[in-house]
Enzyme design. Structure first.
Site, PDB file in Angstrom:
ATOM      1  N   ILE A   1     -21.297 -19.526 -23.817  1.00 54.14           N
ATOM      2  CA  ILE A   1     -20.192 -19.709 -24.749  1.00 54.14           C
ATOM      3  C   ILE A   1     -19.908 -21.201 -24.753  1.00 54.14           C
ATOM      4  O   ILE A   1     -19.825 -21.837 -23.704  1.00 54.14           O
ATOM      5  CB  ILE A   1     -18.947 -18.891 -24.343  1.00 54.14           C
ATOM      6  CG1 ILE A   1     -17.804 -19.087 -25.351  1.00 54.14           C
ATOM      7  CG2 ILE A   1     -18.474 -19.212 -22.949  1.00 54.14           C
ATOM      8  CD1 ILE A   1     -16.599 -18.179 -25.087  1.00 54.14           C
ATOM      9  N   SER A   2     -19.781 -21.783 -25.936  1.00 54.92           N
ATOM     10  CA  SER A   2     -19.665 -23.234 -26.046  1.00 54.92           C
ATOM     11  C   SER A   2     -18.346 -23.747 -25.473  1.00 54.92           C
ATOM     12  O   SER A   2     -17.349 -23.024 -25.395  1.00 54.92           O
ATOM     13  CB  SER A   2     -19.779 -23.665 -27.517  1.00 54.92           C
ATOM     14  OG  SER A   2     -21.063 -23.399 -28.026  1.00 54.92           O
ATOM     15  N   GLN A   3     -18.369 -25.011 -25.101  1.00 54.69           N
ATOM     16  CA  GLN A   3     -17.171 -25.728 -24.686  1.00 54.69           C
ATOM     17  C   GLN A   3     -16.119 -25.633 -25.799  1.00 54.69           C
ATOM     18  O   GLN A   3     -16.435 -25.817 -26.979  1.00 54.69           O
ATOM     19  CB  GLN A   3     -17.567 -27.177 -24.443  1.00 54.69           C
ATOM     20  CG  GLN A   3     -16.443 -28.131 -24.122  1.00 54.69           C
ATOM     21  CD  GLN A   3     -16.943 -29.566 -24.105  1.00 54.69           C
ATOM     22  OE1 GLN A   3     -18.115 -29.833 -24.360  1.00 54.69           O
ATOM     23  NE2 GLN A   3     -16.052 -30.492 -23.803  1.00 54.69           N
TER      24      GLN A   3
END
Length: 213
Positions: free
Chosen positions: A55-57
């Site tokens: 899951i992206s920053q």
């Protein structure tokens, strides 16, 4: 940080779009993260979600969403559903989201979660993200959350005139840049802008398969 505190942190980091900040504030990032990592949900960092994906920053999610300058009612193609968090942020802006995920093991749980959250403006497909979703084209905007080594021509072709494509491009483990490509309203060369140095998982492919409606 709570999600409200996370939104306040992102504002201090330069995210100025109030609608994007409200979308971040309104969602529980912990819902999109494996249970054993949920105590890390408030960190501004990517986290593993299984199957070699992340899951992206939060800053990157907010930055990419802001960079598309979306308007309610626009049609947005997302390449790489992952946990569904980016799709949820997009959906909160009142756009129609078409999201493609190559891994069924991620696509099914993401769909189940997003439907449970009542997000009826998200449409799902399992398949090769680099091929886009030609049956639903053209799109006002396309956003990629995985990095091909070069821009897939099919994605540009599926943009409407004036549409925006936002994609990390570059070799896995090497230099990657987030680029924004704007398709001209009439014939001519696209406008290409390099926005940010980034690091994303590589874009992979498999035969397309539509999830049942």
């Amino acid at each position: 940080m709570s999600d409200r505190e996370l939104a306040e942190f992102l504002e201090r980091q330069g995210i100025t779009d109030a609608r994007v900040l409200e979308a971040i504030r309104s969602l529980r990032r912990a819902d999109f993260i494996p249970e054993d990592l949920r105590d890390l949900a408030g960190q501004d960092s990517p986290l593993p979600i299984g199957h070699g994906q992340t899951i992206s920053q939060p800053f990157i999610v907010a930055y990419m969403t802001q960079a598309l300058a979306l308007q309610p009612g626009e049609r947005v193609l997302e390449i790489g559903t992952g946990s569904g968090y980016q799709a949820a942020v997009l959906a909160r802006l009142g756009v129609e989201v078409y999201t493609v995920e190559v891994l069924p093991e991620l696509a099914w749980p993401a769909r189940e979660l997003l439907e449970r959250l009542g997000m009826g403006n998200i449409h799902f497909r399992v398949g090769d993200g680099s091929a886009g979703w030609p049956e639903e084209a053209p799109f006002d905007a396309i956003l990629g959350t995985a990095a091909p080594e070069r821009l897939p021509p099919a994605l540009y072709e599926q943009l409407r005139p004036g549409g925006r494509l936002l994609l990390p491009v570059g070799a896995h483990g090497g230099h990657q840049e987030l680029i924004r490509v704007t398709k001209p309203l009439e014939g001519g060369a696209p406008q290409v802008e390099a926005l940010l140095a980034v690091r994303f998982v590589p874009m992979t492919s498999s035969p397309p398969e539509s999830l049942p409606h």
